[in-house]
Design a protein around this motif. Sequence first.
Motif, mmCIF file in Angstrom:
data_model
loop_
_atom_site.group_PDB
_atom_site.id
_atom_site.type_symbol
_atom_site.label_atom_id
_atom_site.label_comp_id
_atom_site.label_asym_id
_atom_site.label_seq_id
_atom_site.Cartn_x
_atom_site.Cartn_y
_atom_site.Cartn_z
ATOM 1 N N SER A 121 7.102 23.911 -15.055
ATOM 2 C CA SER A 121 8.185 22.993 -15.421
ATOM 3 C C SER A 121 9.404 23.868 -15.701
ATOM 4 C CB SER A 121 7.808 22.165 -16.660
ATOM 5 O OG SER A 121 7.767 22.988 -17.810
ATOM 6 N N GLN A 122 10.474 23.261 -16.177
ATOM 7 C CA GLN A 122 11.671 24.052 -16.478
ATOM 8 C C GLN A 122 11.437 25.029 -17.621
ATOM 9 O OE1 GLN A 122 14.960 21.376 -17.096
ATOM 10 N NE2 GLN A 122 15.452 21.346 -14.917
ATOM 11 N N SER A 123 10.450 24.742 -18.471
ATOM 12 C CA SER A 123 10.234 25.591 -19.642
ATOM 13 C C SER A 123 8.822 26.171 -19.734
ATOM 14 C CB SER A 123 10.530 24.795 -20.914
ATOM 15 O OG SER A 123 9.657 23.679 -20.999
ATOM 16 N N LEU A 124 8.052 26.092 -18.654
ATOM 17 C CA LEU A 124 6.685 26.614 -18.653
ATOM 18 C C LEU A 124 6.427 27.371 -17.354
ATOM 19 C CD1 LEU A 124 3.979 26.604 -20.290
ATOM 20 C CD2 LEU A 124 3.293 24.691 -18.828
ATOM 21 N N SER B 161 14.197 33.087 -24.333
ATOM 22 C CA SER B 161 14.553 31.690 -24.103
ATOM 23 C C SER B 161 14.992 30.970 -25.390
ATOM 24 C CB SER B 161 13.403 30.930 -23.448
ATOM 25 O OG SER B 161 12.294 30.851 -24.313
ATOM 26 N N VAL B 162 14.900 31.665 -26.532
ATOM 27 C CA VAL B 162 15.350 31.067 -27.788
ATOM 28 C C VAL B 162 16.875 31.184 -27.865
ATOM 29 C CG1 VAL B 162 15.255 31.264 -30.303
ATOM 30 C CG2 VAL B 162 13.182 31.597 -28.944
ATOM 31 N N PRO B 163 17.570 30.078 -28.117
ATOM 32 C CA PRO B 163 19.030 30.138 -28.195
ATOM 33 C C PRO B 163 19.475 31.021 -29.355
ATOM 34 C CG PRO B 163 18.253 27.854 -28.214
ATOM 35 C CD PRO B 163 17.049 28.731 -28.301
ATOM 36 N N VAL C 140 -6.177 37.845 -14.617
ATOM 37 C CA VAL C 140 -5.984 37.015 -15.801
ATOM 38 C C VAL C 140 -4.720 36.195 -15.593
ATOM 39 C CG1 VAL C 140 -7.182 38.602 -17.362
ATOM 40 C CG2 VAL C 140 -4.715 38.817 -17.041
ATOM 41 N N SER C 141 -4.603 35.101 -16.340
ATOM 42 C CA SER C 141 -3.396 34.286 -16.253
ATOM 43 C C SER C 141 -3.068 33.724 -17.626
ATOM 44 C CB SER C 141 -3.549 33.166 -15.227
ATOM 45 O OG SER C 141 -4.518 32.245 -15.650
ATOM 46 N N LEU C 142 -1.808 33.336 -17.783
ATOM 47 C CA LEU C 142 -1.341 32.775 -19.037
ATOM 48 C C LEU C 142 -0.169 31.855 -18.750
ATOM 49 C CD1 LEU C 142 -1.577 32.921 -22.184
ATOM 50 C CD2 LEU C 142 0.196 34.681 -22.087
ATOM 51 N N ASN C 143 -0.137 30.710 -19.411
ATOM 52 C CA ASN C 143 1.026 29.824 -19.341
ATOM 53 C C ASN C 143 2.000 30.251 -20.423
ATOM 54 O OD1 ASN C 143 0.323 28.125 -17.164
ATOM 55 N ND2 ASN C 143 -1.090 27.018 -18.480
ATOM 56 N N VAL C 144 3.173 30.683 -20.004
ATOM 57 C CA VAL C 144 4.205 31.177 -20.905
ATOM 58 C C VAL C 144 5.218 30.063 -21.143
ATOM 59 C CG1 VAL C 144 6.061 32.877 -21.156
ATOM 60 C CG2 VAL C 144 3.892 33.536 -20.084
ATOM 61 N N GLU C 145 5.496 29.790 -22.397
ATOM 62 C CA GLU C 145 6.463 28.743 -22.729
ATOM 63 C C GLU C 145 7.879 29.299 -22.652
ATOM 64 O OE1 GLU C 145 5.592 26.254 -26.080
ATOM 65 O OE2 GLU C 145 3.446 26.517 -25.770
ATOM 66 N N ALA C 146 8.296 29.571 -21.423
ATOM 67 C CA ALA C 146 9.636 30.082 -21.151
ATOM 68 C C ALA C 146 9.940 29.785 -19.684
ATOM 69 C CB ALA C 146 9.705 31.583 -21.411
#
Length: 149
Positions: A97-100, A145-147, A4-10
């Motif tokens: 990317s830097q955030s994904l 990744s949340v400030p 399985v795979s998932l794009n994580v927004e971090a």
Amino acid sequence: MAEVSLNVEAPIDDVWAVLADGWSYAGWVVGASHIRDVDSGWPKPGTRIHHSVGLWPLVVQDTTEVVRCEPPLLLELDARLWPVGAARITFTLHARSQSLTEVRMAEQVVRGPSAFLPKFAQDIVLIPRNKETLGRLDALARGRSVPFH
């Protein structure tokens, strides 16, 4: 092999930080109910997480050992759950990317009675479980990744 795979927004480093924190596994690995100990040096090859799986009072105590570690791109584990068996689990990270970060989780039962189940039967159990596991990993990585305010 169930994959399985998932794009994580971090960022990849935040996703890796969750994988590299052995004490966090009960918080995101479906089925893990308690981490009893984590070897010093985790996640170096040969180090182990000592975990409990299941609901009390039907709890099995076993270990998961690092087979291969290439920070922050790959973590390969030998996860034991005797008497059911053992599985080889590989997490592969790719920065989109830097955030994904794309996270792939591949699991194959390699030892024990469960290894004799046909692939489709293993997939029926492993794929939904592993999708939920990646969803939980995603939440923890995004939280990192949340400030802080």
